[in-house]
Design a protein around this motif. Structure first.
Motif, PDB file in Angstrom:
ATOM      1  N   ASP A  95     -27.423  -6.776  18.991  1.00 57.52           N
ATOM      2  CA  ASP A  95     -26.860  -5.797  19.925  1.00 57.52           C
ATOM      3  C   ASP A  95     -27.967  -4.796  20.264  1.00 57.52           C
ATOM      4  O   ASP A  95     -28.365  -4.009  19.409  1.00 57.52           O
ATOM      5  CB  ASP A  95     -25.664  -5.103  19.256  1.00 57.52           C
ATOM      6  CG  ASP A  95     -24.830  -4.278  20.234  1.00 57.52           C
ATOM      7  OD1 ASP A  95     -25.246  -4.111  21.394  1.00 57.52           O
ATOM      8  OD2 ASP A  95     -23.761  -3.801  19.818  1.00 57.52           O
ATOM      9  N   ILE A 112     -21.826 -17.433  30.886  1.00 55.99           N
ATOM     10  CA  ILE A 112     -22.255 -17.736  29.516  1.00 55.99           C
ATOM     11  C   ILE A 112     -21.654 -19.074  29.067  1.00 55.99           C
ATOM     12  O   ILE A 112     -22.348 -19.925  28.502  1.00 55.99           O
ATOM     13  CB  ILE A 112     -21.837 -16.578  28.559  1.00 55.99           C
ATOM     14  CG1 ILE A 112     -22.580 -15.296  28.942  1.00 55.99           C
ATOM     15  CG2 ILE A 112     -22.098 -16.951  27.101  1.00 55.99           C
ATOM     16  CD1 ILE A 112     -21.939 -14.020  28.395  1.00 55.99           C
ATOM     17  N   ASN A 165     -13.558 -13.720  24.684  1.00 51.42           N
ATOM     18  CA  ASN A 165     -14.688 -14.130  23.851  1.00 51.42           C
ATOM     19  C   ASN A 165     -15.152 -15.492  24.356  1.00 51.42           C
ATOM     20  O   ASN A 165     -14.341 -16.283  24.846  1.00 51.42           O
ATOM     21  CB  ASN A 165     -14.275 -14.280  22.382  1.00 51.42           C
ATOM     22  CG  ASN A 165     -13.873 -12.955  21.748  1.00 51.42           C
ATOM     23  OD1 ASN A 165     -14.445 -11.913  22.058  1.00 51.42           O
ATOM     24  ND2 ASN A 165     -12.892 -13.001  20.863  1.00 51.42           N
ATOM     25  N   VAL A 215     -28.780 -14.986  22.233  1.00 50.85           N
ATOM     26  CA  VAL A 215     -27.785 -15.976  21.782  1.00 50.85           C
ATOM     27  C   VAL A 215     -27.921 -17.246  22.619  1.00 50.85           C
ATOM     28  O   VAL A 215     -27.979 -18.362  22.098  1.00 50.85           O
ATOM     29  CB  VAL A 215     -26.348 -15.394  21.890  1.00 50.85           C
ATOM     30  CG1 VAL A 215     -25.301 -16.495  21.751  1.00 50.85           C
ATOM     31  CG2 VAL A 215     -26.130 -14.320  20.830  1.00 50.85           C
ATOM     32  N   GLN A 272     -25.655 -10.673  14.140  1.00 50.73           N
ATOM     33  CA  GLN A 272     -25.216  -9.993  15.362  1.00 50.73           C
ATOM     34  C   GLN A 272     -26.406  -9.314  16.024  1.00 50.73           C
ATOM     35  O   GLN A 272     -27.104  -8.520  15.386  1.00 50.73           O
ATOM     36  CB  GLN A 272     -24.149  -8.937  15.011  1.00 50.73           C
ATOM     37  CG  GLN A 272     -23.663  -8.107  16.179  1.00 50.73           C
ATOM     38  CD  GLN A 272     -22.711  -8.865  17.096  1.00 50.73           C
ATOM     39  OE1 GLN A 272     -22.181  -9.914  16.723  1.00 50.73           O
ATOM     40  NE2 GLN A 272     -22.514  -8.364  18.293  1.00 50.73           N
ATOM     41  N   VAL A 316     -26.996 -11.073  24.293  1.00 50.70           N
ATOM     42  CA  VAL A 316     -26.452 -12.315  24.859  1.00 50.70           C
ATOM     43  C   VAL A 316     -27.584 -13.254  25.257  1.00 50.70           C
ATOM     44  O   VAL A 316     -27.516 -14.466  25.032  1.00 50.70           O
ATOM     45  CB  VAL A 316     -25.564 -12.001  26.088  1.00 50.70           C
ATOM     46  CG1 VAL A 316     -25.163 -13.287  26.809  1.00 50.70           C
ATOM     47  CG2 VAL A 316     -24.328 -11.213  25.674  1.00 50.70           C
ATOM     48  N   GLY A 370     -24.040 -13.973  17.039  1.00 52.12           N
ATOM     49  CA  GLY A 370     -23.204 -13.313  18.042  1.00 52.12           C
ATOM     50  C   GLY A 370     -23.888 -12.162  18.761  1.00 52.12           C
ATOM     51  O   GLY A 370     -24.938 -11.655  18.347  1.00 52.12           O
ATOM     52  N   ALA A 371     -23.254 -11.760  19.857  1.00 52.52           N
ATOM     53  CA  ALA A 371     -23.656 -10.590  20.646  1.00 52.52           C
ATOM     54  C   ALA A 371     -22.400 -10.196  21.422  1.00 52.52           C
ATOM     55  O   ALA A 371     -21.401 -10.916  21.373  1.00 52.52           O
ATOM     56  CB  ALA A 371     -24.784 -10.939  21.612  1.00 52.52           C
ATOM     57  N   HIS A 372     -22.443  -9.061  22.125  1.00 55.41           N
ATOM     58  CA  HIS A 372     -21.277  -8.749  22.970  1.00 55.41           C
ATOM     59  C   HIS A 372     -21.695  -8.745  24.432  1.00 55.41           C
ATOM     60  O   HIS A 372     -22.757  -8.244  24.780  1.00 55.41           O
ATOM     61  CB  HIS A 372     -20.573  -7.456  22.544  1.00 55.41           C
ATOM     62  CG  HIS A 372     -21.272  -6.165  22.884  1.00 55.41           C
ATOM     63  ND1 HIS A 372     -21.106  -5.516  24.084  1.00 55.41           N
ATOM     64  CD2 HIS A 372     -22.127  -5.387  22.165  1.00 55.41           C
ATOM     65  CE1 HIS A 372     -21.822  -4.397  24.084  1.00 55.41           C
ATOM     66  NE2 HIS A 372     -22.465  -4.293  22.944  1.00 55.41           N
ATOM     67  N   HIS A 373     -20.828  -9.319  25.262  1.00 47.47           N
ATOM     68  CA  HIS A 373     -21.190  -9.428  26.683  1.00 47.47           C
ATOM     69  C   HIS A 373     -20.615  -8.288  27.525  1.00 47.47           C
ATOM     70  O   HIS A 373     -21.007  -8.124  28.674  1.00 47.47           O
ATOM     71  CB  HIS A 373     -20.780 -10.793  27.266  1.00 47.47           C
ATOM     72  CG  HIS A 373     -19.319 -11.082  27.143  1.00 47.47           C
ATOM     73  ND1 HIS A 373     -18.832 -12.123  26.406  1.00 47.47           N
ATOM     74  CD2 HIS A 373     -18.227 -10.457  27.660  1.00 47.47           C
ATOM     75  CE1 HIS A 373     -17.513 -12.137  26.476  1.00 47.47           C
ATOM     76  NE2 HIS A 373     -17.128 -11.131  27.231  1.00 47.47           N
ATOM     77  N   THR A 412     -20.127 -14.933  22.069  1.00 47.02           N
ATOM     78  CA  THR A 412     -20.299 -13.612  22.689  1.00 47.02           C
ATOM     79  C   THR A 412     -18.915 -12.981  22.799  1.00 47.02           C
ATOM     80  O   THR A 412     -17.955 -13.623  23.205  1.00 47.02           O
ATOM     81  CB  THR A 412     -21.005 -13.656  24.065  1.00 47.02           C
ATOM     82  OG1 THR A 412     -20.143 -14.227  25.046  1.00 47.02           O
ATOM     83  CG2 THR A 412     -22.315 -14.439  23.991  1.00 47.02           C
ATOM     84  N   ASP A 438     -25.124  -5.089  26.250  1.00 44.47           N
ATOM     85  CA  ASP A 438     -25.840  -5.913  25.319  1.00 44.47           C
ATOM     86  C   ASP A 438     -26.171  -7.254  25.968  1.00 44.47           C
ATOM     87  O   ASP A 438     -26.028  -8.308  25.357  1.00 44.47           O
ATOM     88  CB  ASP A 438     -25.017  -6.088  24.036  1.00 44.47           C
ATOM     89  CG  ASP A 438     -25.716  -6.947  22.990  1.00 44.47           C
ATOM     90  OD1 ASP A 438     -26.959  -6.976  22.992  1.00 44.47           O
ATOM     91  OD2 ASP A 438     -25.022  -7.602  22.216  1.00 44.47           O
TER      92      ASP A 438
END
Ligand SMILES: [Zn+2]
Length: 430
Positions: A326, A72, A231, A273, A324, A270, A251-254, A293, A266
């Motif tokens: 997700d 990323i 992050n 994003v 966000q 990502v 944002g997103a979470h990796h 992320t 998620d």
């Protein structure tokens, strides 16, 4: 999306949708831009990102997460952003060949070992400590194993309250049913803690009424270690002569759950994003764009809380919105709901700048629908809300059956859902 925070289990949808397209600020300028941006957004790019990231689980603290985070970061750099890999330490549960033994009167009750229980061995008398509510734990548990009933306070609080009175072990019994697989201990709670069934627990409580009972309690293979998660932060500063002094975040979470490839949860967020970062990379801007992320979302929003804790008050004041994403690409989520099941969740259930902008964007993009909003936490919009920043989670509701399973794979991804969500968030961000 995380299961660890259950505060937001109410999946309410607000019937009153946010403002319509006619009320959107500068709608002509926005439309002109929308057209430019939207034409560049490619669901194929997003799909390929998901395929790549979901080749292996990206569990926080594992090489899989770091590999994903480095990919990323590399993409953000390629698109011209100032990037940072931000490490942070967290306590990670160890559960390797875990075993629990609870021998009473020569019989092993085969207990469940608490998630995160300290590994240790004690032989001591058992003392009934009720539900181990603060202020009710008897002094008699000092040097003894506390028998504790489930309910009315958290597992962690029960262990804490008996440790404070000097207990050397915990036997929890369930308050219902025939299962024993519950219980969580915190790092630093250095006594073994196990769970037995309700029937086993009530039998033991009865035995204690007629005289002392000694137990041999042994836990191995369980505990905590310090892990490192990351992050990934990408910033694009505005033109110096045209700077509003504001920041908009996406944002997103990796990270994924252990053993799950996390295609929708998620990698999908990502992928959007990264795609928005790509299409906005060369755009003249008057407001800083910040794409992040987060790691360890599935461990309880640890990455976003860490990131929020690194923001100075001045910087937090500059952030005017956090979007966000997700779980935005599942074929099997959303049911027959309006807007293809896309919904925006806020922590307080109220609309805000993010939901207003995105709702209007829904109408003027291909979806042609105002996106509804409702109330839910359980993702990385929470710490931003707590800083007073307008924030919302974009997700499809109801969730797909593959949520948090090894079946959350690339073949369940719908390019149309990816495209719609990225268009809406992209148009709203602009
Ligand atoms: Zn999740």
């Amino acid at each position: 999306m995380s299961v660890l925070l259950t505060a937001g289990l109410v999946l309410s949808v607000n019937a009153a949708y946010a403002q319509g397209p006619g009320e959107a600020p500068n709608s002509n300028a926005a439309s002109a831009f929308d057209n430019k941006i939207i034409k560049k957004i490619s669901a194929d790019n997003m799909y390929n990102t998901i395929a790549l990231l979901s080749k292996e689980p990206r569990t926080a603290g594992t090489p899989g997460e770091l590999k994903g985070a480095q990919y990323i970061k590399g993409q953000f750099e390629k698109y011209g952003y100032e990037t940072e890999l931000q490490p942070f330490a967290f306590y990670d549960v160890v559960r390797t060949n875990v075993s629990g033994v609870l021998e009473i009167g020569g019989q092993d009750l085969k207990p469940y070992v608490f998630s995160g229980s300290f590994s240790g061995e004690v032989t001591a008398e058992v003392v009934n400590a009720g539900k181990a509510i603060l202020g009710t734990v008897p002094d008699a548990v000092k040097g003894k194993i506390a028998l504790v009933e489930r309910g009315d306070n958290t597992f962690v609080d029960k262990v804490k309250n008996v440790i404070e009175k000097g207990a050397v072990g915990v036997i929890l019994y369930n308050n219902t049913g025939t299962a024993n697989n519950v219980g969580v201990a915190d790092p630093g709670q250095n006594i073994p803690a196990v769970t037995v069934t309700r029937a086993q627990g009530t039998t033991l409580a009865e035995q204690l009424k007629s005289g002392p009972v000694t137990a041999h309690l042994k836990v191995t293979g369980s505990g905590y270690k310090v892990g490192t998660s990351y992050n990934v932060i990408a910033k694009m500063k505005p033109n110096k002569n045209k700077d509003t002094g504001q920041i908009v975040m996406v944002g997103a979470h990796h990270d994924s759950v252990p053993g799950g490839p996390g295609a929708n949860d998620d990698a999908s967020g990502v992928s959007a994003v990264l795609e928005l970062a790509r299409v906005m990379g060369n755009m003249p801007i008057d407001t800083e764009l910040r794409f992040v992320t987060f790691g360890s979302e599935e461990k309880g929003l640890l990455g976003s809380y860490h990131y929020a804790s690194t923001l100075s008050d001045t910087e937090a004041d500059k952030i005017v919105a956090h979007f966000q994403m997700d779980m935005i690409g599942s074929k099997d989520a959303g049911g027959d709901n309006k807007a293809n099941g896309l919904i925006m969740y806020t922590i307080d259930g109220k609309k805000n700048l993010v939901t207003d902008l995105a709702s209007a964007a829904g109408v003027r993009t291909a979806m042609g629908e105002a996106v509804p909003y409702g109330q839910l936490g359980r993702s990385d919009h929470q710490p931003f809300h707590e800083l007073g920043i307008p924030a919302a989670l974009f997700i499809h509701s109801p969730l797909e059956p593959w949520y948090h399973t090894p079946a959350d794979t690339i073949d369940k991804i719908d390019k149309n859902k990816l495209q719609e969500t990225a268009e809406i968030v992209g148009a709203a961000v602009y």
